[in-house]
Every structure is written in structure tokens, then in C-alpha cells.
Design an enzyme around this catalytic site. Structure first.
Site, PDB file in Angstrom:
ATOM      1  N   CYS A 164      -2.280   2.670   3.226  1.00 43.49           N
ATOM      2  CA  CYS A 164      -3.000   1.624   3.954  1.00 43.49           C
ATOM      3  C   CYS A 164      -4.077   2.210   4.870  1.00 43.49           C
ATOM      4  O   CYS A 164      -4.090   3.405   5.169  1.00 43.49           O
ATOM      5  CB  CYS A 164      -2.007   0.767   4.744  1.00 43.49           C
ATOM      6  N   ASP A 179      -2.332  -3.818   7.525  1.00 45.55           N
ATOM      7  CA  ASP A 179      -3.450  -4.565   8.091  1.00 45.55           C
ATOM      8  C   ASP A 179      -3.557  -5.972   7.513  1.00 45.55           C
ATOM      9  O   ASP A 179      -3.811  -6.940   8.229  1.00 45.55           O
ATOM     10  CB  ASP A 179      -4.758  -3.813   7.827  1.00 45.55           C
ATOM     11  N   SER A 236     -12.743  -5.988   8.716  1.00 46.60           N
ATOM     12  CA  SER A 236     -12.074  -5.379   7.580  1.00 46.60           C
ATOM     13  C   SER A 236     -13.105  -4.889   6.583  1.00 46.60           C
ATOM     14  O   SER A 236     -14.230  -5.399   6.515  1.00 46.60           O
ATOM     15  CB  SER A 236     -11.170  -6.419   6.913  1.00 46.60           C
ATOM     16  N   CYS A 242       0.818  -1.213   0.000  1.00 48.31           N
ATOM     17  CA  CYS A 242       0.000   0.000   0.000  1.00 48.31           C
ATOM     18  C   CYS A 242       0.850   1.261   0.000  1.00 48.31           C
ATOM     19  O   CYS A 242       0.429   2.304  -0.502  1.00 48.31           O
ATOM     20  CB  CYS A 242      -0.901   0.033   1.240  1.00 48.31           C
ATOM     21  N   CYS A 264      -5.423  -2.281  -1.095  1.00 49.24           N
ATOM     22  CA  CYS A 264      -6.318  -3.370  -1.503  1.00 49.24           C
ATOM     23  C   CYS A 264      -7.416  -2.869  -2.431  1.00 49.24           C
ATOM     24  O   CYS A 264      -8.016  -1.816  -2.201  1.00 49.24           O
ATOM     25  CB  CYS A 264      -6.917  -4.046  -0.281  1.00 49.24           C
ATOM     26  N   LYS A 311      -5.188   2.735   7.987  1.00 48.93           N
ATOM     27  CA  LYS A 311      -5.165   3.702   9.085  1.00 48.93           C
ATOM     28  C   LYS A 311      -4.409   4.971   8.731  1.00 48.93           C
ATOM     29  O   LYS A 311      -4.478   5.960   9.451  1.00 48.93           O
ATOM     30  CB  LYS A 311      -4.567   3.058  10.345  1.00 48.93           C
TER      31      LYS A 311
END
Length: 560
Positions: free
Chosen positions: A124, A83, A473, A51, A196, A126
Site C-alpha cells: 500500500c 488508504d 490520492s 494491497c 490499486c 505509505k
């Protein structure tokens, strides 16, 4: 540049500031440089996750944009965790706390170095809310840039992503696929840089931030490895300078109406349950009164339009090809779902930005028309009841079951619950309960993607309800309910749930209840005692400071 606008030349003016200027000369400033605004580039670059692995190059592009506009750029870094890599391990407990570490570290640098503005770049999950919480706190002009989504992987003509691998584990356990096939899926799922690919948490939050007006149009859907992403991040550097010139600050953009725009886009896209948690936290940081009731109100109004993973078949790259988030927002605005007069980081309003956006491509089938939505209302449903007095969040996109009643199967760790699922001890009709996984109890409120994906892979996604005071998730789908509040550690009723208690989840009545009386709940609490909180390091600090999930799991809830 407005003369009454504070820039660093004011901060470091005067003979007593000569030592400060000497230090700044060592990093490249000149006499002329002291007349320029000092603009930071907050980068979450790291080699620990795909990411973020490409973000340093993007930071350099942002630096170019700042220079072109007339500012003095300075790159600094903060942390990230992956994650997807920590999922299903003890490492996942660090995921949500990393949001606070990111926010705290950016706030620290911006405040300590007297930066006049900054670009924040995140990939990513967070990274995005962490950067946005910092932007809300620091009160200087800022623009967020999303690092972009990963391209899908392919195997035997089938489009894959990371969730394909998690679900493959369940299929493998069921004997449906071979070792070789699972290995093949693993090797093909993640082909390069970027977050993702589905409408999981990173893409959900990037879309929400763009809808809020804090990213340039298109930022959330431009792919990670694309010419448009490089142009996007360079333009962001120029945009911060423009905000400084116009005196536009985050509080001018991040209004209650802007948050409503963000929630609307999340509901229409079928985004992650984590958007509820993160938007509450960002709103808290900018002093906007946002509650679960606002999500509930908008959920009843906004239809679910998008055929995106995890419940659909398309990924963000596909949406980008048919017009991206600007085209979706344009459709929503034209049909009366967005506040078009909200200001954005372009210096223009949402409506002015979208007037320049393309329509969705003709013939596309990713975004449905309003007369044929996937759901007439949003897929993120707020539940309440005697099992969740302060609320819980269910994601019902793709779920055919609207009401599920069954016996509780209670576990205090994900490891024990996963073992039970893999050993076929969890049966159709069960309500699988994972507790002591909230912000304080875990600590860190880990995500349950691994076990939820295994249930889907084993064909139990619609037949076993999965409840937790932890999180899910954005890649999770199935009959799942998270963020149950109060959490077990705080004495929520989930703490005294027993094996075999009959639990009901109803998305139509928005009910989450256990079939025992208030008197029985009180009697059970007479002998209940909360486990001791974690006492060491980052997780200890987090456990002792974090708030309830129903207000965003913030760590500075002490203003009153």
C-alpha cells in the site's frame, strides 16, 4: 565475502558475546550460521488491506533467495494502513504518519539486531516511501520489492478499480445510476490481492523506486498474483547478498541523478502528486539536495506519454503486458531522458540493465511516441503565488482547463465540504478550498480522493477547482491543487482566505493567487490565531514534529 565487510560474526565475536549467540541459536543459528551475513526480510504483511494480504508468502520467497545465496534470513514485520479503506474518514489522518511509523520501526529492528542487509517488501501507498526512508537511514545494503498491482475488476465489459467506486458515489448522488448499479460496481472493483491498479500512488512510487535503481528490473510492474512476482522477490534475496559481496550501499545508488531518473519516469507516466512529497522525504533521509525546483525543472523537460488511469484508460497490468516499466525506461534512455550511468541494486548500471530489457510491444497504444505526447511537458506542475509562497502541486493530466478564476468556498473540514457538494451547494466556477488539513493542522495531511471523485462523478471535475493544504490520492483527477505551503496551521495565507475571495489557478503561468493585497493579508493575520495542535498519541507526536510539505513532511527536520 569480503573480509573487511562487517557481518554479524564480527559483531557477536568473543566470549563476552556468548549470551547474544545463545539467543540467536534459539532462532535457528548454528556455529556455521555465525559465519554468514544476517539478512532481514522487512515485511508489511497484513490482513487489513488487499494491497498487503499476500506479502507473507512473498517474504518466504525472499527468505529462500537469501538462503540460496548463502545468507541467514530473518523475517520481521511492520505495520500498514489501508488508504482506500480509511479514505473520507477520520482514519485518513493516520495515513501519512504511518509512513514514519514504518520507517522508524524498520530502522529500529535493523539497528538493534545488527542486520547486515535486508529486503523490504511493501504494497500500500505509505509502505513504499516508509521502506525507502528506512533504507536511506540504515546504511546497509538493501533491496525494495513491490508487492505488485491488483488485477482490474470487470462489470458489463467495463474495466473497474477502486476509483470507479468513489466516482460511482457522485453519479449515484446525481441520480445517474441506481442503488443496484452502485452495489454492483462496489462488488466487482477489487477482485483480489494487490495495490490499486491505476497509476495511483503505490504504482507511481514503485515505478519511481525502480527508476531510482533500488528495485530489480520489472519489480514495479509485475502483478501481485503472478509467477514473475514470486521470481522477483526470491531474486531480491539473492541480490542483497550480491550487494554485500560488492560493498554497494544505498548511498551509492540513491544519488541526485537517480532521483532525477525517478522524477522523469513519474512525469512520463502521469504519476501521483504524492510522488513529490515522498521523493523529497526519501532524498532528505539520504542527504540528497532535492527541492521543488528540481521537480519544476524536470516537469518542463519531460513529456507525459502514458494513457494510464486515473486520467487515462489503462492500468498497470496492461502496461506489464506490453513490456512494463523496463520497456518505458528503455524508451526514455534511448531518447536522452535518463542518466544511464547510475548504479542499481543489480550491481549494474541503468543502461546495462536496460540493454537486456525488451522494447515496448509493437502496436501498443498505452505509451505514446515522443512526437505525439499527451503533453509536451510533465503533468505535475509546481505552482506559487501569494496563496502558496512555498509552493503547491497541481496534477493537470486530462485537465483541459488551464486557467480558472472563481470565488472561494472555504471549509475547515472535509466532512463539511463533502456535505456541501452532495447538497449541490457548490456550483460551476467555484473554487472549493479545504484547509486545516496539512501535516500539522489535520494532523496527518489526509487525502481528498473521496470529495474529488464525487466532484468528477457529478460532472464538476473540470468546472470546480479544489484546493487544499492536504493531499490528494494518486487516484484523483480533475482541477485539483494540493500541498499548499505553508499550511494554514503554520500561518500560510490559505488560513485567512474568506468566502468569496477571488482565487486564480493557472497551470501555464504556474500561478496560485488570491486577489487581495499584501496589506490586506497582513491585516487579516492581525486577528488570526492558529488552532491548538493535537496533543495526544501518534497524531500528537506527529503534529509537534512534522515539517512543511515543501520539504517532504519529514519528522526529523532538526539537523541544523
Amino acid at each position: 565475502m569480503s573480509k573487511d565487510l562487517r557481518i554479524k560474526s564480527h559483531v557477536f565475536d568473543g566470549s563476552q558475546r556468548a549470551p547474544n549467540r545463545a539467543m540467536l541459536r534459539a532462532v535457528g543459528l548454528t556455529d556455521d550460521g555465525f559465519k554468514q551475513p544476517m539478512i532481514g526480510i522487512a515485511s508489511t504483511w497484513s490482513e487489513v488491506t488487499p494491497c498487503n494480504i499476500h506479502l507473507h508468502g512473498l517474504a518466504e520467497k525472499a527468505k529462500t533467495g537469501v538462503k540460496t545465496a548463502g545468507g541467514f534470513p530473518m523475517i520481521f514485520n511492520t505495520i500498514t494502513v489501508a488508504d482506500g479503506i480509511s479514505m473520507g474518514t477520520e482514519g485518513m489522518r493516520y495515513s501519512l504518519p504511518s509512513r514514519e511509523v514504518i520507517a522508524d520501526s524498520i530502522e529500529t529492528v535493523v539497528g538493534a539486531e545488527n542486520l547486515d542487509g535486508y529486503v523490504a517488501i511493501g504494497g500500500c501507498d505509505k509502505n513504499i516511501p516508509g521502506c525507502m526512508i528506512a533504507i536511506a537511514r540504515t546504511e546497509v545494503p538493501a533491496v525494495f520489492v513491490y508487492g505488485g498491482s491488483i488485477a482490474p475488476g470487470y462489470r458489463n465489459g467495463q474495466k473497474l478499480d477502486i476509483v470507479s467506486v468513489f466516482e460511482g458515489v457522485g453519479k449515484h448522488n446525481n441520480g445517474e445510476i441506481s442503488d443496484k448499479e452502485l452495489h454492483g460496481i462496489e462488488c466487482a472493483a477489487c477482485p483480489g490481492a494487490g495495490s490499486c491498479g491505476g497509476m495511483y500512488t503505490a504504482n507511481t512510487m514503485a515505478s519511481a523506486v525502480e527508476a531510482m535503481g533500488m528495485s530489480l528490473p520489472g519489480s514495479s510492474s509485475n502483478p501481485a498474483e503472478s509467477k514473475e512476482k514470486h521470481e522477483d522477490v526470491e531474486a531480491a534475496g539473492e541480490a542483497v547478498y550480491n550487494l554485500l559481496e560488492k560493498g554497494i550501499y544505498p548511498k551509492d545508488i540513491m544519488t541526485k541523478e537517480a532521483f532525477e531518473n525517478a522524477i522523469t519516469v513519474v512525469m512520463a507516466l502521469g504519476g501521483s502528486t504524492n510522488a513529490v512529497l515522498h521523493l523529497l522525504a526519501i532524498a532528505y533521509s539520504i542527504d540528497v539536495d532535492l527541492t521543488l525546483d528540481d521537480f519544476d525543472r524536470l516537469q518542463k523537460k519531460v513529456p507525459h506519454l502514458a494513457d494510464l488511469k486515473p486520467s487515462g484508460k489503462y492500468v498497470m497490468e496492461d502496461l506489464y503486458k506490453v513490456g512494463g516499466i523496463p520497456a518505458v525506461m528503455k524508451l526514455l534512455l534511448e531518447n536522452g531522458y535518463l542518466h544511464g550511468d547510475c548504479l542499481t541494486v543489480t550491481g549494474k548500471t541503468v543502461a546495462e540493465n536496460l540493454a537486456e530489457a525488451d522494447d515496448l510491444a509493437e502496436g501498443q497504444d498505452i505509451i505514446r511516441p515522443f512526437d505525439n505526447p499527451y503533453r509536451a511537458d510533465g503533468p505535475l506542475v509546481i505552482l506559487k503565488g501569494n496563496l502558496a509562497p512555498n509552493g503547491a502541486v497541481a496534477k493537470v493530466s486530462g485537465v483541459k482547463v488551464k486557467r480558472h478564476t472563481g470565488p472561494a468556498r472555504v471549509f475547515d473540514t472535509e466532512k463539511e465540504a463533502t456535505k456541501a457538494v452532495m447538497n449541490n451547494e457548490i456550483k460551476k466556477g467555484d473554487v472549493l478550498v479545504l484547509r486545516q488539513l496539512g501535516p500539522k493542522g489535520a494532523p496527518g495531511m489526509p487525502e481528498m480522493l473521496s470529495i474529488s471523485a464525487i466532484l468528477v462523478g457529478k460532472g464538476l471535475g473540470q468546472d470546480v477547482a479544489l484546493l487544499t493544504d492536504g493531499r490528494f490520492s494518486g487516484g484523483t483527477h480533475g482541477l485539483v491543487v494540493g500541498h499548499i505551503a505553508p499550511e494554514a496551521q503554520d500561518g500560510g495565507p490559505i488560513a485567512i482566505l474568506k468566502e468569496g475571495d477571488i482565487v486564480t489557478i493557472d497551470s501555464d503561468t504556474q500561478e496560485l493567487t488570491v486577489d487581495i493585497s499584501d496589506e490586506e493579508i497582513a491585516r487579516r493575520f492581525e486577528t488570526w490565531q492558529a488552532p491548538p495542535l493535537h496533543q495526544k498519541g501518534v497524531l500528537g507526536k506527529y503534529a509537534h514534529n512534522v515539517s512543511c510539505a515543501s520539504i517532504g513532511a519529514v519528522t526529523d527536520n532538526f539537523r541544523d
